[in-house]
Enzyme design. Sequence first.
Site, short mmCIF file in Angstrom:
data_model
loop_
_atom_site.label_atom_id
_atom_site.label_comp_id
_atom_site.label_asym_id
_atom_site.label_seq_id
_atom_site.Cartn_x
_atom_site.Cartn_y
_atom_site.Cartn_z
N GLU A 47 0.81 -1.22 0.00
CA GLU A 47 0.00 0.00 0.00
C GLU A 47 0.85 1.27 0.00
OE1 GLU A 47 -3.67 -0.09 2.40
OE2 GLU A 47 -3.00 -2.06 3.06
N ASN A 88 -11.02 -0.04 10.41
CA ASN A 88 -9.76 0.44 9.84
C ASN A 88 -9.18 1.48 10.78
OD1 ASN A 88 -7.75 1.68 8.30
ND2 ASN A 88 -8.89 1.45 6.39
N SER A 111 -6.98 -2.58 2.34
CA SER A 111 -7.30 -2.05 1.02
C SER A 111 -7.82 -3.10 0.04
CB SER A 111 -6.07 -1.35 0.41
OG SER A 111 -5.85 -0.13 1.07
N ASP A 164 -16.56 -0.66 8.51
CA ASP A 164 -17.27 -1.00 7.28
C ASP A 164 -18.39 -1.99 7.56
OD1 ASP A 164 -15.48 0.61 5.88
OD2 ASP A 164 -14.13 -1.05 5.43
N TYR A 172 -9.33 3.85 -4.67
CA TYR A 172 -8.28 4.86 -4.86
C TYR A 172 -8.18 5.47 -6.25
CZ TYR A 172 -6.91 3.01 -0.36
OH TYR A 172 -6.91 2.61 0.95
N GLU A 219 -15.28 -4.91 9.37
CA GLU A 219 -13.97 -4.68 9.99
C GLU A 219 -13.84 -3.22 10.38
OE1 GLU A 219 -10.98 -5.60 7.11
OE2 GLU A 219 -11.62 -4.05 5.70
N ARG A 254 -12.53 3.87 11.13
CA ARG A 254 -13.63 3.76 10.18
C ARG A 254 -14.09 2.31 10.12
NH1 ARG A 254 -11.59 3.76 4.89
NH2 ARG A 254 -12.58 1.72 4.64
N GLY A 258 -7.61 6.02 5.05
CA GLY A 258 -6.90 6.79 4.04
C GLY A 258 -7.23 8.27 4.11
#
Length: 308
Positions: A16, A271, A142, A252, A211, A269, A250, A275
């Site tokens: 990443e 994070n 990611s 999901d 992205y 999950e 964050r 990002g």
Amino acid sequence: MKRKNVAVLMGGFSSERPVSLSSGSACADALEVEGYAVTRVDVGRDVARVLSELNPDVAFNALHGPFGEDGAIQGILEYLDIPYTHSGVLASALAMDKQLAKTVAKAEGIPVADALVVNRFEIGNEHPMAPPYVVKPVNEGSSFGVVIVTEGQSNPPQIIGSTEWQYGERVMVERYIAGREFTCAVMGDRVLGIAEIIPVGHAFYDYDSKYVPGGSKHECPAKLSPNIYQKIETLALKAHKAIGCRGVSRSDFRFDDRKSDDGELVWLEVNTQPGMTPTSLVPEIAAAAGIGFGELLSWIVEDASCSR
């Protein structure tokens, strides 16, 4: 008031790296506008020596993937006694291990999809569970290595057991949850809001849809019934606290509302290093909550500490 010297850690040596360089550059630029003295650090194996010589007031962690968000860099920063942003050693390691994070979340009453962890070579030609299901690396971010097995497939994808697979031996096999994808940002003890992620030209929210500009559409704030919106916010904050996250995180979710308005809501999950690229979700959710990019980053810097 003394200007804080902030070392923005970016790049690194995980898969990443490009995302981290983009996140780190955006954060460094914005922090300079906010009045911080910023040093950009492209993290290498000598990062402990580099940081020891720099001796910054704060390390802003903009790394992604293994080493950057699995507790490794956090342990180095603890050893160097440099206050740092985002989650600490234990929470970072726990969140990065999808199996352990799911176990903790389930114990807290957070709904998760049925799953099992196997060695990728054990899958062979037999389905490890009835399709549809998802195969994903246990310790990657990611959406790297995520494979969706549809109901009609007669065999598991051969790439999982091939030499092309680069994501470790342990994989999670998880029941596929159809429906819509949502993400919820948490800042300290405050829920910032929810965005719906709508992939454009992709089967799911994969690396490119995350992205590449135009790879996905974000509905922010998400259009949901008030009770489901509140439920997602409650579960995101619960996961943030259960895993032991600090700073910004964050979570999901998948929500299958095809059969009823209440539907099936599942946490996927958390994070711990969201990002911060131009297409990233947390800055967008924060903006919808009235918090500008610079203000968000300033809060993250001022929240930095050791023993997180």
